[in-house]
Every structure is written in structure tokens, then in C-alpha cells.
Design a protein around this motif. Sequence first.
Motif, mmCIF file in Angstrom:
data_model
loop_
_atom_site.group_PDB
_atom_site.id
_atom_site.type_symbol
_atom_site.label_atom_id
_atom_site.label_comp_id
_atom_site.label_asym_id
_atom_site.label_seq_id
_atom_site.Cartn_x
_atom_site.Cartn_y
_atom_site.Cartn_z
ATOM 1 N N LEU A 1 0.829 -1.195 0.000
ATOM 2 C CA LEU A 1 0.000 0.000 0.000
ATOM 3 C C LEU A 1 0.871 1.256 0.000
ATOM 4 O O LEU A 1 1.834 1.355 0.738
ATOM 5 C CB LEU A 1 -0.910 0.022 1.234
ATOM 6 C CG LEU A 1 -1.972 -1.076 1.332
ATOM 7 C CD1 LEU A 1 -2.782 -0.891 2.607
ATOM 8 C CD2 LEU A 1 -2.897 -1.059 0.129
ATOM 9 N N SER A 2 0.499 2.203 -0.856
ATOM 10 C CA SER A 2 1.177 3.490 -0.845
ATOM 11 C C SER A 2 0.615 4.336 0.299
ATOM 12 O O SER A 2 -0.393 3.979 0.913
ATOM 13 C CB SER A 2 0.962 4.212 -2.180
ATOM 14 O OG SER A 2 -0.406 4.568 -2.322
ATOM 15 N N ILE A 3 1.249 5.479 0.553
ATOM 16 C CA ILE A 3 0.755 6.377 1.592
ATOM 17 C C ILE A 3 -0.653 6.835 1.259
ATOM 18 O O ILE A 3 -1.529 6.917 2.130
ATOM 19 C CB ILE A 3 1.701 7.585 1.743
ATOM 20 C CG1 ILE A 3 3.069 7.125 2.258
ATOM 21 C CG2 ILE A 3 1.107 8.632 2.675
ATOM 22 C CD1 ILE A 3 4.102 8.213 2.318
ATOM 23 N N LEU A 4 -0.894 7.111 -0.025
ATOM 24 C CA LEU A 4 -2.223 7.556 -0.454
ATOM 25 C C LEU A 4 -3.270 6.478 -0.216
ATOM 26 O O LEU A 4 -4.374 6.759 0.268
ATOM 27 C CB LEU A 4 -2.183 7.939 -1.935
ATOM 28 C CG LEU A 4 -3.423 8.640 -2.484
ATOM 29 C CD1 LEU A 4 -3.675 9.943 -1.743
ATOM 30 C CD2 LEU A 4 -3.278 8.904 -3.976
ATOM 31 N N SER B 1 -1.903 7.236 -12.771
ATOM 32 C CA SER B 1 -0.575 6.712 -12.441
ATOM 33 C C SER B 1 -0.139 5.622 -13.410
ATOM 34 O O SER B 1 1.057 5.438 -13.655
ATOM 35 C CB SER B 1 -0.544 6.192 -11.004
ATOM 36 O OG SER B 1 -1.321 5.019 -10.873
ATOM 37 N N LEU B 2 -1.099 4.877 -13.975
ATOM 38 C CA LEU B 2 -0.765 3.854 -14.964
ATOM 39 C C LEU B 2 -0.218 4.476 -16.241
ATOM 40 O O LEU B 2 0.609 3.886 -16.934
ATOM 41 C CB LEU B 2 -1.999 3.009 -15.289
ATOM 42 C CG LEU B 2 -2.416 1.966 -14.258
ATOM 43 C CD1 LEU B 2 -3.744 1.330 -14.676
ATOM 44 C CD2 LEU B 2 -1.348 0.890 -14.104
ATOM 45 N N ASN C 1 5.608 8.319 -9.700
ATOM 46 C CA ASN C 1 6.742 8.570 -8.810
ATOM 47 C C ASN C 1 6.388 9.602 -7.747
ATOM 48 O O ASN C 1 6.837 9.518 -6.602
ATOM 49 C CB ASN C 1 7.937 9.067 -9.619
ATOM 50 C CG ASN C 1 8.536 7.978 -10.489
ATOM 51 O OD1 ASN C 1 8.296 6.797 -10.265
ATOM 52 N ND2 ASN C 1 9.283 8.371 -11.492
ATOM 53 N N LEU C 2 5.562 10.601 -8.136
ATOM 54 C CA LEU C 2 5.148 11.632 -7.199
ATOM 55 C C LEU C 2 4.283 11.057 -6.089
ATOM 56 O O LEU C 2 4.436 11.397 -4.912
ATOM 57 C CB LEU C 2 4.381 12.729 -7.946
ATOM 58 C CG LEU C 2 3.830 13.883 -7.096
ATOM 59 C CD1 LEU C 2 4.980 14.680 -6.483
ATOM 60 C CD2 LEU C 2 2.941 14.787 -7.938
ATOM 61 N N ILE C 3 3.369 10.153 -6.459
ATOM 62 C CA ILE C 3 2.440 9.582 -5.494
ATOM 63 C C ILE C 3 3.081 8.458 -4.675
ATOM 64 O O ILE C 3 2.989 8.428 -3.445
ATOM 65 C CB ILE C 3 1.181 9.052 -6.197
ATOM 66 C CG1 ILE C 3 0.423 10.193 -6.874
ATOM 67 C CG2 ILE C 3 0.267 8.326 -5.209
ATOM 68 C CD1 ILE C 3 -0.094 11.252 -5.945
ATOM 69 N N ASP C 4 3.730 7.518 -5.368
ATOM 70 C CA ASP C 4 4.246 6.318 -4.699
ATOM 71 C C ASP C 4 5.726 6.410 -4.323
ATOM 72 O O ASP C 4 6.201 5.649 -3.487
ATOM 73 C CB ASP C 4 4.049 5.093 -5.599
ATOM 74 C CG ASP C 4 2.588 4.774 -5.825
ATOM 75 O OD1 ASP C 4 1.774 5.142 -4.962
ATOM 76 O OD2 ASP C 4 2.257 4.150 -6.850
ATOM 77 N N GLU D 1 12.013 -0.532 -1.331
ATOM 78 C CA GLU D 1 10.883 -0.344 -2.237
ATOM 79 C C GLU D 1 10.047 0.855 -1.804
ATOM 80 O O GLU D 1 10.150 1.335 -0.676
ATOM 81 C CB GLU D 1 10.005 -1.603 -2.268
ATOM 82 C CG GLU D 1 10.759 -2.886 -2.592
ATOM 83 C CD GLU D 1 11.281 -2.950 -4.032
ATOM 84 O OE1 GLU D 1 10.983 -2.020 -4.815
ATOM 85 O OE2 GLU D 1 11.987 -3.909 -4.366
ATOM 86 N N SER D 2 9.213 1.337 -2.726
ATOM 87 C CA SER D 2 8.374 2.500 -2.419
ATOM 88 C C SER D 2 7.382 2.212 -1.295
ATOM 89 O O SER D 2 6.898 3.123 -0.631
ATOM 90 C CB SER D 2 7.626 2.955 -3.678
ATOM 91 O OG SER D 2 6.883 1.888 -4.240
#
Length: 219
Positions: free
Chosen positions: A33-36, A80-81, A88-91, A139-140
Motif C-alpha cells: 500500500l502506498s501512503i495515499l 498513475s498507470l 513517482n510523485l504519489i508512490d 521499495e516504495s
Amino acid sequence: MDNYVTIVLRTLLFYSLILFIFRMMGKREIGELSILDLVVFIMIGEMAVVAIERPNTPLFHTIIPMLLLMLVQILLAIISLKSKKFRNLIDGQPSIIINRGKIDEKAMRKQRYNFDDLMTQLREKDIRSIADVEFAILESSGSLSVIEKLKNDNAESEQGDITIPLILDGNIDDENLKRINKTNLWLRQELKKQGYRDVKKISFCSFENGKFFIDLKDE
């Protein structure tokens, strides 16, 4: 008694709604899971809890914001896809913390990642010494991917390289080219030799052990 029935019904309703929302948002493991993603999941969960605890609150005051968050998250996923910069900005991007057995302190400082974090994550993977690590990639998602050194006499000659993407979604990654001491011009020339003149048609390209792996976009 009516309040208890309302609470039970609301619990079942929001349980079903959250399952539907998460299903629509796609399958991802907790560690990926990303922060978003995490923020959206927490917000949706909090909304459901508040709505259950306050049975007199109209349902649509909670359902509409939850569905709105779902739509926003799906929209961001689609963007993002199609855009690596947005992704890169989001994840964020993975960072190579250990490169060919050498620790990259600059990358660690950039990620605010210390040696205690590194040793903890290595121990979680049953690795006792940094000396046993060829590559370690943060990893991100915050997890650490580790490639150990080969433990035989011919390790130096047989040790493989790490796969670093050079082209993603038709865009050349100049940062990764620098990591392998290559240039944008070199990559374009090498691709032309193999018959690939339009970089935009390439979905994925990596260079490992002197060989390219190239996957074209679906026509």
C-alpha cells in the motif's frame, strides 16, 4: 431496542460497502500500500465507524463521501498507470541501499533511512551480515528487497546483475542509466541496432548481463 437493530443493520451495510469499495479499488497486499492508499483506507474506515456509532445520522452523509473517495482513488490509479512522473510523485521510487555489496549512504540519507532500520529488515530476512548482501533495494512501500551474494568460489564471475528498468511506459529513465554508467544516446543507438527506433512503443526495457529485455506496448 430500535437503536440496536439500526446499529446491526448499519454495521452489515457498511461492511458490505467497504468490501465493495476495496474490491473496486483493486487487489493490493498490505505491504504494497502506498501512503495515499493507506490514508484513503483509514478515512473510509473512520467514516464507517462514525456512521455506525451515530445511528441518527443520515446514511447518505457517509455513503456519498466514501464513494467519492473510491472514485478519486480509481482516477488517480488510472492516471498513475499512464504517467510515470505522476506515479513517482504519489508512490515514490525504489532506492538501491546496497549496490554490489557497497552501502550507499547518500541514498540512505535521502530516504531518512538509518543503519538500525537496515539491520532490522535484514534480520527479518534471516540475513546476519551486510557482507552477505549484493543488492538491497528499499521499495516504495517501505519493504526491503535483498539479493544475497553467491556463496561459492566462482561467485565473482558468476554473480548476476540486478534488473534495472531503463524504459517504462515509453519513457527513458535517465536516473537508472546513470546507475549503470550509460547515456540516453547510448540506449537509443543500441535500440536502433536491434530495430527499435521509436522508444514510445516500448512498454518495458532493461539491460542485464550485457543483454536487453524489451517488451513492446500492446497494439
